[in-house]
Design a protein around this motif. Structure first.
Motif, PDB file in Angstrom:
ATOM      1  N   LEU A 164      30.351  49.187  36.676  1.00 47.12           N
ATOM      2  CA  LEU A 164      31.745  48.349  36.173  1.00 47.12           C
ATOM      3  C   LEU A 164      31.506  46.886  35.981  1.00 47.12           C
ATOM      4  O   LEU A 164      30.734  46.014  36.361  1.00 47.12           O
TER       5      LEU A 164
ATOM      6  N   ALA B 130      38.080  48.291  29.557  1.00 47.09           N
ATOM      7  CA  ALA B 130      37.450  47.013  29.830  1.00 47.09           C
ATOM      8  C   ALA B 130      36.735  46.914  31.390  1.00 47.09           C
ATOM      9  O   ALA B 130      36.050  45.896  31.566  1.00 47.09           O
ATOM     10  N   MET B 131      36.895  47.884  32.084  1.00 50.73           N
ATOM     11  CA  MET B 131      36.175  48.036  33.308  1.00 50.73           C
ATOM     12  C   MET B 131      34.826  48.800  33.071  1.00 50.73           C
ATOM     13  O   MET B 131      33.728  48.732  33.963  1.00 50.73           O
TER      14      MET B 131
ATOM     15  N   MET C  39      34.276  41.266  31.039  1.00 47.08           N
ATOM     16  CA  MET C  39      35.023  41.891  29.930  1.00 47.08           C
ATOM     17  C   MET C  39      36.445  42.106  30.149  1.00 47.08           C
ATOM     18  O   MET C  39      37.029  42.103  31.332  1.00 47.08           O
ATOM     19  N   ILE C  40      37.243  42.058  29.237  1.00 46.80           N
ATOM     20  CA  ILE C  40      38.611  42.086  29.330  1.00 46.80           C
ATOM     21  C   ILE C  40      39.283  42.879  27.912  1.00 46.80           C
ATOM     22  O   ILE C  40      38.613  42.854  26.829  1.00 46.80           O
ATOM     23  N   ASP C  41      40.151  43.598  27.955  1.00 39.85           N
ATOM     24  CA  ASP C  41      40.936  44.123  26.796  1.00 39.85           C
ATOM     25  C   ASP C  41      41.889  43.086  26.281  1.00 39.85           C
ATOM     26  O   ASP C  41      42.609  42.509  26.814  1.00 39.85           O
TER      27      ASP C  41
ATOM     28  N   ASP D  55      42.926  49.433  29.578  1.00 39.56           N
ATOM     29  CA  ASP D  55      42.584  48.646  31.035  1.00 39.56           C
ATOM     30  C   ASP D  55      41.284  49.243  31.484  1.00 39.56           C
ATOM     31  O   ASP D  55      40.389  48.461  32.369  1.00 39.56           O
TER      32      ASP D  55
ATOM     33  N   VAL E 124      39.625  48.381  41.990  1.00 44.56           N
ATOM     34  CA  VAL E 124      38.602  49.345  42.336  1.00 44.56           C
ATOM     35  C   VAL E 124      38.535  49.516  43.846  1.00 44.56           C
ATOM     36  O   VAL E 124      38.698  48.594  44.280  1.00 44.56           O
TER      37      VAL E 124
ATOM     38  N   VAL F  76      38.186  45.577  44.120  1.00 46.85           N
ATOM     39  CA  VAL F  76      38.806  44.756  43.254  1.00 46.85           C
ATOM     40  C   VAL F  76      40.200  44.829  43.162  1.00 46.85           C
ATOM     41  O   VAL F  76      40.783  45.897  43.339  1.00 46.85           O
TER      42      VAL F  76
ATOM     43  N   ARG G 125      33.870  43.255  35.697  1.00 46.02           N
ATOM     44  CA  ARG G 125      34.834  42.409  36.021  1.00 46.02           C
ATOM     45  C   ARG G 125      35.134  41.513  34.850  1.00 46.02           C
ATOM     46  O   ARG G 125      34.225  41.161  34.172  1.00 46.02           O
ATOM     47  N   ARG G 126      36.056  40.628  35.244  1.00 46.37           N
ATOM     48  CA  ARG G 126      36.240  39.600  34.441  1.00 46.37           C
ATOM     49  C   ARG G 126      35.512  38.489  34.966  1.00 46.37           C
ATOM     50  O   ARG G 126      35.385  37.335  34.270  1.00 46.37           O
ATOM     51  N   SER G 127      35.213  38.458  36.186  1.00 49.62           N
ATOM     52  CA  SER G 127      34.549  37.264  36.882  1.00 49.62           C
ATOM     53  C   SER G 127      33.081  37.251  36.689  1.00 49.62           C
ATOM     54  O   SER G 127      32.561  36.201  37.228  1.00 49.62           O
TER      55      SER G 127
ATOM     56  N   GLY H 262      44.475  41.048  39.587  1.00 46.21           N
ATOM     57  CA  GLY H 262      43.990  39.745  38.793  1.00 46.21           C
ATOM     58  C   GLY H 262      42.559  40.383  37.906  1.00 46.21           C
ATOM     59  O   GLY H 262      41.817  39.721  37.222  1.00 46.21           O
ATOM     60  N   ASP H 263      42.369  41.633  38.024  1.00 46.40           N
ATOM     61  CA  ASP H 263      41.357  42.295  36.874  1.00 46.40           C
ATOM     62  C   ASP H 263      42.073  43.148  36.063  1.00 46.40           C
ATOM     63  O   ASP H 263      43.286  43.484  36.204  1.00 46.40           O
ATOM     64  N   ASP H 264      41.411  43.987  35.254  1.00 39.86           N
ATOM     65  CA  ASP H 264      42.089  45.067  34.499  1.00 39.86           C
ATOM     66  C   ASP H 264      42.472  46.080  35.238  1.00 39.86           C
ATOM     67  O   ASP H 264      43.586  46.771  34.785  1.00 39.86           O
ATOM     68  N   ALA H 265      41.898  46.407  36.267  1.00 39.30           N
ATOM     69  CA  ALA H 265      41.988  47.583  37.133  1.00 39.30           C
ATOM     70  C   ALA H 265      41.811  47.315  38.649  1.00 39.30           C
ATOM     71  O   ALA H 265      40.917  46.335  38.789  1.00 39.30           O
TER      72      ALA H 265
END
Lengths: 324, 324
Positions: free
Chosen positions: B143, B75-76, B211-213, B72, A31, A23, B145-147, A26-29
């Protein structure tokens, strides 16, 4: 360019997901697929302290911030991994400058095999750049700490010393009698130091017992190895490899070239120890990695660093450059 | 206290080697035993932008910088790991303040199961703090992701919203008619946000799909999930859980409490999606982790975020707080 547009442009410089990066931006962290051991360092450069926008271009600043961080991993012998960069930008830093700074960080990271896998861009009152670098190892045996030197070990250094501090003197106003070509070449060493990552891994593999990068100069950094290892290091000042042009600059400002080489910071060469039985291998490994090594002295029983002059007497009071 | 004394005191706050940390402070880099996947984020807070020394104590500043970075990883759904902190300090930051700031970072990291494994302390022209946090996972399935949101998923949020932005309004001058206790409580939310690490792991384990914070507010952050997942998110404004006291502050300054809750930043709650079949599990997981969850709406086919008012019509133009 709007601030959000600038942030978007900088974020596009981050490497996309791929290879070990599962990852990317564009994501929170981010990977990343790990090796058994993570080797991590965080390093900050602030304007007015580590660099000056009057004498350093945006490209210089980005390059140097990344080089300084990567140099810590060189000193451990770590495998390349990822870099994460934060850019705190004042309002008077132009969009083009910010992009050039970020590009210089991305370029040096890529050249050394690192992926710029994440970052942060914020507004701030002054320019502050923080780089976290993560290298990897498959076992503890791959890595070299500061604490492994033993009495009898050879003390040595890669490359030549003093170019960065002589370059800084040239940036502050070329000393009388120093040729412009020499001044420019030395200034370039100060502005764009090269971390010794390949040499660090090669020396670690060939049997270096302790290692540190020369950010503050031999006089300070060798003492860190002595303390961490609980040994003494006797370093002969006359043995220090002085970089081309340093003697010219030092004499022009009335300083001893070897003292400048011993106390000038930010050369980012590697100071290391190795058992005598590994010395030939270590020399060969440095040469192959493009970093010829020079013997400076020996590790002894009594703790601490002893800088020895041409008359065989210890030189007291020399202290490296403290840059932060 | 000298600068070097201060640096030494701050470095002593770093956790010693132990547990998974094989090499702690005092070498060129930290060495940590890794899990298969490293989850890494870098986050910077700058004075005048993210905090103000007039309204935030040194402890507030350190706490908030660490909380924002850890959020952050929450959120992962990452497991706790290490934090690396850089402190760029202006000359007018007192030694006691610097120590309090560093201690607040170390305390919050430890409370969340993280080891402060490295750091850098430099002089700078303004106060800038950068925190890199590394969490771990044993597989990608751990984990979130946002996607990963899919049409039909429930959209939900932990906790209650708006406390941080209402608290900031109180810090800027308590609105008329708001009781001091309420203003103080809300200001504390702004100054010392709590990252939702345990809730993030619990929700990930119970089946959250994305998920996102909430650093910028639902109006901005939900749109990030919609974009990354390629779905639409229909969020009912009336469903937003508004934190205690926010209604009072919002009315005192002539704003709609739910709009404040939707657009106010820095609540650091978690916005997430979950398949309907996992909704009961996710609710229970949030409750057990001390983070009750509230259903806000549903993911649909059409891409983008649609905030829906009490009349069923979409509300246009709401945008979250951009903090830097």
């Amino acid at each position: 360019m709007t601030e959000l547009g600038l942030i978007a442009a900088i974020k596009e410089m981050l490497g996309p997901a791929g290879g070990r990066v599962l990852v990317g931006p564009g994501d929170d962290a981010a990977v990343v697929r790990a090796h058994p051991l993570a080797v991590t360092s965080i390093d900050t450069a602030a304007e007015g302290v580590h660099f000056d926008r009057a004498t350093h271009s945006a490209t210089d600043i980005g390059h140097k911030a990344m080089a300084s961080a990567l140099s810590d991993l060189a000193a451990m012998g770590a495998q390349p991994g990822e870099a994460y960069a934060s850019l705190a930008m004042p309002g008077d830093l132009g969009g083009d400058e910010a992009l050039a700074l970020a590009a210089a960080m991305a370029d040096l990271a890529a050249a050394e095999g690192f992926t710029l896998a994440g970052g942060d861009v914020v507004t701030a009152r002054s320019l502050v750049i923080t780089v976290t670098v993560v290298g990897w190892a498959d076992s503890e045996q791959e890595l070299v700490r500061r604490s492994g030197a033993r009495p009898g070990d050879v003390v040595a250094v890669t490359g030549a010393l003093g170019a960065s501090s002589a370059g800084l003197l040239c940036l502050e106003g070329a000393p009388a009698g120093v040729e412009q070509d020499t001044a420019d070449r030395l200034a370039a060493h100060h502005r764009r130091p090269q971390p010794r990552l390949a040499a660090g891994r090669a020396l670690a593999g060939a049997g270096a017992s302790a290692m540190i990068d020369l950010s503050d100069g031999v006089a300070t950094d060798a003492a860190h190895i002595a303390t961490a290892s609980g040994v003494g290091l006797a370093v002969e000042l006359a043995a220090l490899p002085v970089a081309d042009g340093v003697t010219e600059v030092a004499r022009a400002v009335g300083r001893d070239p070897r003292v400048l080489a011993a106390t000038g910071g930010e050369d980012y060469e590697l100071l290391f120890c190795a058992p005598p039985a590994r010395w030939a291998d270590v020399q060969e490994a440095g040469r192959r990695a493009g970093a010829p090594v020079t013997r400076l002295g020996v590790a002894e029983g009594a703790a601490g660093l002893r800088l020895v002059g041409a008359d065989g007497r210890a030189i007291e009071g020399l202290r490296g450059y403290e840059h932060g």
